[in-house]
Design an enzyme around this catalytic site. Structure first.
Site, mmCIF file in Angstrom:
data_model
loop_
_atom_site.group_PDB
_atom_site.id
_atom_site.type_symbol
_atom_site.label_atom_id
_atom_site.label_comp_id
_atom_site.label_asym_id
_atom_site.label_seq_id
_atom_site.Cartn_x
_atom_site.Cartn_y
_atom_site.Cartn_z
ATOM 1 N N CYS A 160 5.305 17.911 133.017
ATOM 2 C CA CYS A 160 3.974 17.377 133.092
ATOM 3 C C CYS A 160 2.675 18.100 132.497
ATOM 4 O O CYS A 160 1.829 17.604 131.990
ATOM 5 C CB CYS A 160 3.451 17.519 134.709
ATOM 6 S SG CYS A 160 3.730 18.916 135.782
ATOM 7 N N HIS B 26 1.394 21.434 138.946
ATOM 8 C CA HIS B 26 1.347 20.408 138.268
ATOM 9 C C HIS B 26 0.011 20.156 137.649
ATOM 10 O O HIS B 26 -0.999 20.532 138.306
ATOM 11 C CB HIS B 26 1.575 19.304 139.411
ATOM 12 C CG HIS B 26 1.302 17.752 138.942
ATOM 13 N ND1 HIS B 26 2.175 16.966 138.152
ATOM 14 C CD2 HIS B 26 0.289 17.141 139.099
ATOM 15 C CE1 HIS B 26 1.826 15.965 137.977
ATOM 16 N NE2 HIS B 26 0.370 15.905 138.244
#
Length: 283
Positions: free
Chosen positions: A193, A115
């Site tokens: 993301c 992430h």
């Protein structure tokens, strides 16, 4: 900030009693029709509503079935596995590796899934998915993986460059990007993301994030049902929940006005991003 997604694969024994419609789930995979790249294992592709598995509640889509009644399912063709299920009797014992298996799969390759977010002026911005047609961009304290959830662990910070934008410009930029990065537009392969981080980095300082950060998109192309196999907080981090609540309140206010509440650019992507002709068999 790059946060590795961590969890420990869990192997459990699940005992089911066959119902009128069988065990109540579909399987896919096998030696002759690999559904996951370089893996001939057997996976749960669908749980039937009100079936035996659904009523039990422990088996999930994306779980890997290692054995049935003590018989290992390694290196077996799909039809052979189906026959084992159909002749297993009324009481069936399954040995199951639950869906966080994706971590083991990637670690065996010597790589990880990440992430990312962008830190600027002491604020970190990131993007996650949710079912609603408003922004999925949220803010956390820089480097604080705990705000994302317990399966996240801080990895490293990478300096990307400098920007001419002022601190006052940032909120306006996030508002504009939120029109593109809506929660219901989240897609592992096309809009995750890391795509957001790369777009924001390019806007702020003229360069994208390192390509190795976005392995999540690559794996979603190799593993067709990956998005349903990930823990919910990987797609919708804990820090995004308060943002969703604020967004819902804003939507309610907008509905009372004369503005058209429909999304102008289409809803969220629901396809897997990959088509397969693998056989899904109900057991």
């Amino acid at each position: 900030m790059n946060g590795s997604l961590h969890s420990t694969p869990s192997v459990v024994v699940i005992k089911l009693k066959r119902g009128p419609a069988g065990l109540g789930f579909n399987i896919v995979g096998g030696l002759d029709q690999q559904f996951v790249l370089d893996d001939c294992g057997i996976y749960v592709s669908k749980i039937k509503e009100n079936g035996a598995a659904a009523l039990d509640g422990r088996l999930k889509e994306g779980d890997k079935i290692l054995a049935i009644n003590g018989i290992k399912l390694e290196n077996l063709k799909h039809t052979a596995v189906v026959e084992l299920f159909r002749t297993a009797g009324e009481d069936v014992e399954l040995r199951v590796q639950q869906k966080y298996w994706i971590n083991e799969y990637t670690s065996n390759l010597g790589i990880g899934v990440f992430h990312s977010g962008i830190e600027i002026y002491g604020r970190e911005f990131a993007y996650g998915g949710h079912p609603y047609p408003f922004s999925g961009i949220f803010e956390i304290n820089p480097g604080n993986a705990a705000e994302l959830g317990e399966t996240f662990k801080f990895k490293e910070a990478i300096a990307l460059g400098t920007t001419d934008f002022t601190e006052e410009d940032i909120d306006k930029i996030m508002e504009e990007l939120g029109k593109e990065f809506k929660g219901n537009a989240y897609h592992l392969m096309h809009k995750n993301c890391n795509h957001f981080s790369s777009s924001l980095s390019e806007l702020l300082c003229g360069r994208e994030i390192p390509r190795w950060v976005n392995r999540l998109a690559y794996f979603s192309s190799c593993i067709p049902f990956l998005q349903s196999c990930l823990p919910k907080e990987w797609l919708t981090p804990a820090a995004l929940q308060s943002h969703i609540s604020l967004g819902l309140h804003k939507e309610e206010r907008n509905e009372s006005s004369d503005e058209d509440p429909t999304s102008p650019s289409g809803g969220g992507a629901t396809g897997s991003g990959s088509s397969h002709s693998c056989r899904h068999t109900r057991v």
